[in-house]
Scaffold this active site. Sequence first.
Site, PDB file in Angstrom:
ATOM      1  N   CYS A 121       0.853  -1.196   0.000  1.00 35.81           N
ATOM      2  CA  CYS A 121       0.000   0.000   0.000  1.00 35.81           C
ATOM      3  C   CYS A 121       0.884   1.241   0.000  1.00 35.81           C
ATOM      4  CB  CYS A 121      -0.908  -0.001   1.229  1.00 35.81           C
ATOM      5  SG  CYS A 121      -1.967   1.453   1.344  1.00 35.81           S
ATOM      6  N   TRP A 122       0.533   2.204  -0.848  1.00 38.64           N
ATOM      7  CA  TRP A 122       1.352   3.419  -1.005  1.00 38.64           C
ATOM      8  C   TRP A 122       0.776   4.588  -0.219  1.00 38.64           C
ATOM      9  CZ3 TRP A 122       2.210   6.883  -5.895  1.00 38.64           C
ATOM     10  CH2 TRP A 122       3.543   7.321  -5.959  1.00 38.64           C
ATOM     11  N   GLU A 123      -0.309   4.360   0.513  1.00 34.50           N
ATOM     12  CA  GLU A 123      -1.037   5.451   1.159  1.00 34.50           C
ATOM     13  C   GLU A 123      -1.369   6.530   0.138  1.00 34.50           C
ATOM     14  OE1 GLU A 123       1.132   6.865   4.590  1.00 34.50           O
ATOM     15  OE2 GLU A 123       0.639   5.111   5.781  1.00 34.50           O
ATOM     16  N   ARG A 178       6.073   1.722   1.365  1.00 36.50           N
ATOM     17  CA  ARG A 178       6.444   3.137   1.349  1.00 36.50           C
ATOM     18  C   ARG A 178       7.752   3.318   0.610  1.00 36.50           C
ATOM     19  NH1 ARG A 178       5.893   7.793   0.266  1.00 36.50           N
ATOM     20  NH2 ARG A 178       4.048   6.804  -0.495  1.00 36.50           N
ATOM     21  N   VAL A 179       7.634   3.325  -0.687  1.00 35.60           N
ATOM     22  CA  VAL A 179       8.777   3.587  -1.541  1.00 35.60           C
ATOM     23  C   VAL A 179       8.514   4.932  -2.206  1.00 35.60           C
ATOM     24  CG1 VAL A 179       9.547   1.235  -1.910  1.00 35.60           C
ATOM     25  CG2 VAL A 179       7.654   2.103  -3.269  1.00 35.60           C
TER      26      VAL A 179
END
Lengths: 160, 627
Positions: free
Chosen positions: A42-44, B214-215
């Site tokens: 998930c990348w938010e 979170r990349v």
Amino acid sequence: MPTFVYMTRCDGCGHCVDICPSDIMHIDTTYRRAYNIEPNMCWECYSCVKACPQNAIDVRGYADFAPLGHSVRAVRDEEKGVIAWRIKFRNGKKDLSLLAPITTKPWGKYIPQLRDVPAPTQEQRDSQYLYNEPKYIRMDDGGIHTLETNGLKIVEGVQY
Amino acid sequence: MAYKTIVEDNIDILVAGAGLGGTGAAFEARYWGQNKKIVIAEKANIDRSGAVAQGLYAINCYMGTRFGENNPEDHVRYARIDLMGMVREDLLFDMARHVDSAVHQFEEWGMPIMRDLEKGSFLREGRWQIMIHGESYKPLVAEAAKKSADKVYNRVAVTHLLMDEAKENRVAGAVGFNVRTGNFHVFKSKTVVCGAGGASNIFKPRSVGEGAGRVWYAPWSSGSAYALMINAGAKMTQMENRIVLARFKDGYGPVGAYFLHLKTYTQNAYGEEYESKWFPALQKMVGKEYLDPELSHATHRPIPTCLRNHAIINEVNAGRGPIHMVTMHSFQDPHLEEIGWHNFLGMTVGQAVLWAATDVDPKYQNPELTTSEPYVMGSHATGCGAWCSGPEDISPPEYQWGYNRMMTVEGLFGAGDAVGGTPHAFSSGSFTEGRISAKSACKYIDDGKAEGIRVTDSQINKLKEEVYKPMEHYKIHRNDIVAGSVNPNYINPRQALDRLQKLMDEYAGGVTVSYMTNDKLLSIGLMKMKILEEDLEKVAASDLHELLRAWEVKHRHRTSECVMQHTLFRKETRWPGYYYRGDAMKVDDENWHVLTVSRRDPQTGAYTMEKAPLYHLVEDETAAAAE
């Protein structure tokens, strides 16, 4: 999590499933509520949060570096063309409300249907122009840039 | 296999992947091919897919010729120095001369672009960037693409390109599967515009566990642009030019607006300026041509981004980390403070989440910066991608073999991350490249170049079997164990991804080795990559979602292999700060002032590497400044 779903608010409509770019919002077959099946992909990006008609989806920062107790909420209003944000700090010292426009025109109306515009001439086809050019580059009658018009030439002395 | 095969035939232009590049292609194709059949295949939902899914707060490529700001050649000079010379100037010039028309259309469609009320121009963040409220950037361009296309297939992940069986080296469409229904989709098409994404997550990220998503670049960008093209036998260029980003720590929030518009700056943990300290030694490594702080000061010629990374990396390694962004001064201005927050909300919400979670208020505290793991892409400030033909009126013969943006595979065009050698295209440039590709594709068809395309059922059936193999493999071996994820006969997609990331990190110069590699490491890495490829034949997918992940990791693997081959080939450290070759720690302009080009033989899997000439189209700005 990062995204998670409040079960009491979710009605299983599937808007989040439809929109998630990472294919991770799914409907639980037992409870018929949405949930994030793969938090570590998930990348938010908040696409699901913005799409949820029930405001049932929220985000908790990534567990490997974000402490608990904060909140960043978004309400996107297509009709008014705005998005409202509220950011609450963990320590309660900061509570920010921010508003931004998402479009200045009614959706889609000003996007031309290129099937209906006059067909390009052979001259245009043979040129370097794209649709609406050259006018849309400089918004006047000036032509497209070429090496000649810009006084450029390939510099000699190619090196291998 | 119970899945249906759905064949869409007689397509003129297939757009594979509809991010900013693909949407530009679909939109423009309708104008030049009003009677043509245009079909889009997108693995997510076109309304929110690609790197711009969550929005942007800036359009990073806009000339402003309209306001007398810049000409295309200025942008060529800028991108050239930033990439230490290694760019395709013909493609860059071509993109730059068209990009303004795309941006002006965006504004007409409803994109809120901020205005400089005094000058009447767009509000600039920097010389090339304008500021927008871009939360709905993607929905807007998606609308344009949907209006132009005959059909949009959402949730269809393209896994392979189809090859023409009547003529060698000509594309004939693509195949993929629907991640919801599982159906196998066959697109028989005269041309394909590859608008798929670059590669995140091929190097081990700094974040672990839940945070692995979170990349900096979208985790759904799985290097498909490269894998599809490499597997089809297209020549690739500059794949060694991976990028490392300096960003706010952990959240990877953007720093562009902070540096350029909010006028923030960096310092080390002890409040000292550190950058200039590292430059004298670095100048010995790269030469005065690429690093001349005095000249930069006089001419505003920027210092290449990678070299600024080098200073951060070295300062941290010297024990004076972390690096801080000094925000405390500018954030006293409430207007600038608001812009600082909007900047995240428009494109990297996760950074706002992190600051809220950790009580970092940039008004009273200078936040930490760090360098990211490397990424492979062709649209941001790096130029990986396919070796494409250039525009007729600009390109020298070596760069031009027919149609603008056509690859070395006939009928295969590219945009965005797919096109090599055009860094600093960003969103608007990718959209523009899509438009250029679409016009060329129409011309290619109108010239009769796509006649007689043939795809036999045997090719389709073979690919179908291959596509579902991970699910078959799972079915056969799932009972080798009672439960759990440890199976002696397969690995799952996540396990494969973990192995790939570790391998790339340790052998190809990731974070844990301070971006350092050498010929020996790369050779070992390539051997291990071969074995991983064998194991990827045994990757197991328990459902359609895992099947998607299985194909993403296969695409990432192919991309990574190509990156290693290129890095091994270029025997110099061209971009210190992005990676270092410990066995060749200097820029070597005498031997390596060239573009690297590779081709993987689709039959044998063997790579051939070559050097291609590097032409400069425009005079250096220093010469112009000296006059």
